[in-house]
Design an enzyme around this catalytic site. Sequence first.
Site, short mmCIF file in Angstrom:
data_model
loop_
_atom_site.label_atom_id
_atom_site.label_comp_id
_atom_site.label_asym_id
_atom_site.label_seq_id
_atom_site.Cartn_x
_atom_site.Cartn_y
_atom_site.Cartn_z
N HIS A 123 -13.50 -5.71 -10.08
CA HIS A 123 -12.90 -6.98 -9.67
C HIS A 123 -14.01 -7.98 -9.34
O HIS A 123 -15.04 -7.59 -8.80
CB HIS A 123 -12.00 -6.77 -8.44
CG HIS A 123 -11.06 -7.92 -8.24
ND1 HIS A 123 -11.42 -9.04 -7.52
CD2 HIS A 123 -9.81 -8.12 -8.69
CE1 HIS A 123 -10.39 -9.88 -7.54
NE2 HIS A 123 -9.42 -9.37 -8.25
N ASP A 143 -4.00 -3.53 -11.14
CA ASP A 143 -3.40 -3.15 -12.41
C ASP A 143 -3.47 -1.65 -12.71
O ASP A 143 -2.88 -1.18 -13.67
CB ASP A 143 -4.09 -3.91 -13.57
CG ASP A 143 -3.84 -5.41 -13.47
OD1 ASP A 143 -2.70 -5.80 -13.17
OD2 ASP A 143 -4.79 -6.18 -13.68
N1 CMC Z 1 -15.63 -0.59 -16.77
C1 CMC Z 1 -16.95 -0.44 -16.97
N2 CMC Z 1 -17.89 -1.26 -16.49
C2 CMC Z 1 -17.48 -2.30 -15.75
C3 CMC Z 1 -16.11 -2.53 -15.50
C4 CMC Z 1 -15.17 -1.64 -16.03
N3 CMC Z 1 -13.86 -1.81 -15.83
N4 CMC Z 1 -15.97 -3.65 -14.75
C5 CMC Z 1 -17.23 -4.09 -14.54
N5 CMC Z 1 -18.13 -3.30 -15.14
C6 CMC Z 1 -19.61 -3.41 -15.08
C7 CMC Z 1 -20.12 -4.52 -15.97
O1 CMC Z 1 -20.43 -4.03 -17.25
C8 CMC Z 1 -21.33 -4.97 -15.20
O2 CMC Z 1 -22.35 -4.04 -15.40
P1 CMC Z 1 -23.91 -4.52 -15.42
O3 CMC Z 1 -24.19 -5.04 -14.04
O4 CMC Z 1 -24.64 -3.27 -15.75
O5 CMC Z 1 -24.00 -5.57 -16.47
C9 CMC Z 1 -20.89 -4.85 -13.75
O6 CMC Z 1 -19.92 -3.80 -13.75
C10 CMC Z 1 -20.31 -6.11 -13.16
O7 CMC Z 1 -19.22 -6.51 -13.97
P2 CMC Z 1 -18.96 -8.00 -14.44
O8 CMC Z 1 -18.30 -7.98 -15.78
O9 CMC Z 1 -20.19 -8.83 -14.29
O10 CMC Z 1 -17.94 -8.46 -13.32
P3 CMC Z 1 -16.96 -9.66 -13.39
O11 CMC Z 1 -16.73 -10.08 -12.00
O12 CMC Z 1 -17.46 -10.69 -14.36
O13 CMC Z 1 -15.64 -9.04 -14.04
C11 CMC Z 1 -13.57 -7.92 -14.26
C12 CMC Z 1 -14.55 -8.59 -13.31
C13 CMC Z 1 -12.27 -7.63 -13.53
C14 CMC Z 1 -13.25 -8.87 -15.44
C15 CMC Z 1 -14.19 -6.61 -14.79
O14 CMC Z 1 -14.42 -5.72 -13.72
C16 CMC Z 1 -13.36 -5.94 -15.87
O15 CMC Z 1 -13.49 -6.29 -17.05
N6 CMC Z 1 -12.46 -4.95 -15.51
C17 CMC Z 1 -11.57 -4.34 -16.45
C18 CMC Z 1 -10.35 -5.23 -16.71
C19 CMC Z 1 -9.41 -5.26 -15.52
O16 CMC Z 1 -9.02 -4.24 -14.97
N7 CMC Z 1 -8.96 -6.48 -15.16
C20 CMC Z 1 -8.02 -6.69 -14.05
C21 CMC Z 1 -8.66 -7.43 -12.93
S1 CMC Z 1 -7.74 -7.34 -11.41
C22 CMC Z 1 -6.30 -8.24 -11.45
C23 CMC Z 1 -6.07 -9.15 -12.56
O17 CMC Z 1 -6.74 -10.18 -12.65
O18 CMC Z 1 -5.19 -8.84 -13.33
#
Ligand code: CMC
Length: 391
Positions: free
Chosen positions: A270, A327
């Site tokens: 998140h 989710d």
């Molecule tokens: N699986 C694997 N790696 C992950 C995941 C994941 N689900 N989420 C984040 N990471 C890693 C990412 O690759 C990054 O690694 P590094 O620092 O080595 O580059 C690190 O964790 C930080 O992630 P980020 O993408 O920079 O974080 P963000 O704040 O931009 O993204 C997020 C947040 C929710 C989009 C992301 O965690 C994600 O894609 N999660 C999976 C999709 C998901 O479950 N979305 C629902 C969000 S909650 C409610 C909603 O909005 O519906």
Amino acid sequence: TGYITIDNGFKNTGSTKSSITFLDGELGILRYRGYSIEDLAEKATFLEVSYLLIYGELPTEEQYKEFEYEIRTHTLVNEDMRKVFEGFPVNAHPMGVLSSLVSAMSAFYPDSYDSNAPADTEMHIIRMLAKLPTIATWSYKKSQGHPVNYPNNELDYCSNFLNMMFALPVEKYEVDPVVSKALNKLLILHADHEQNCSTSTVRLVGSSQANIYSSISAGIGALWGPLHGGANQEVIEMLEAIKADGGDTQKYINMAKDKSSGFRLFGFGHRVYKNFDPRARIIKKAADDVLSKLGVNDPVLEIAKTLEQAALEDEYFVSRKLYPNVDFYSGIIYRALGIPTNMFTVMFAIGRLPGWIAQWKEMRENKEPIGRPRQVYTGPTHRDFVSMTDR
Ligand code: CMC
């Protein structure tokens, strides 16, 4: 351009001040207008929470009755909207249909969009809350080849939705209170989440003084994406894939850790929560309760728990503070309630609607300026035009 700071994804940029939702990502706290999500999910109805978000206070009994009455009496949708709907193919994704029909509402209900006319704004708000569930059920009915059900204004908000979804003209249908209570809880948990992607979209579109239907239709489009609300559908599809793969959760953990795979563990991580998402905690418990009360034995619940445990013990997820989000377990409950996978994100939209409305209203009432971010240009400097024959 020296004055412009780039913040891709707005990771550290506040877009507004807001008095609606408080979120502490380190401590895992979520409150609507000061009331904790745990209390609201346990004790309130979804319409009470909607009122709270939109008007700032919990309603008195009288206010609640009036609000509920207004919503009940606006659940019917202009019959000509059905003709718009009938043009969609049977396999259209319900989120595409929902966003289009909400946008179409601006054509069917074109009264003054002027925020200086509070009575009109009030009517748009009531209409959206009343009609969204009606419209949402049409997609499901069509996918089943069944006639749509008209709303039944004797029923409460959640029961009315369930009745429109599942009742058939040929047999008696009674809403199971376990099901409507579970739905009430899920909708409350989704009702607002401060400046997330879809809410920021609603505020941004609305900041041009576009009408509320267009603003919310855009929000629905943003919610659909797999990194946002669309993750709830992705989670179940991922769990199903793991099941079909013989339950090998470790394989999926490894894939999520491998950046070159392009795969992420859906329902994990998140932008703001760097600790347990408090909504996920409530939903996980509710999933256990609801499935046992309904006597549903869904093997993907066990797979989800194993996957969660494995991730929580894995250095990759621990060091990045990746926890299950809202989710992760919600789809398992929706499924137990009989809601098909491609409708999960629609359920999220129905839940998030009062939040979008409250945020749109706050933005307009605060007379916020048009949202218009800047950029740092990185393209070519001046070039002389070259005629086509010389290229
Ligand atoms: N699986 C694997 N790696 C992950 C995941 C994941 N689900 N989420 C984040 N990471 C890693 C990412 O690759 C990054 O690694 P590094 O620092 O080595 O580059 C690190 O964790 C930080 O992630 P980020 O993408 O920079 O974080 P963000 O704040 O931009 O993204 C997020 C947040 C929710 C989009 C992301 O965690 C994600 O894609 N999660 C999976 C999709 C998901 O479950 N979305 C629902 C969000 S909650 C409610 C909603 O909005 O519906």
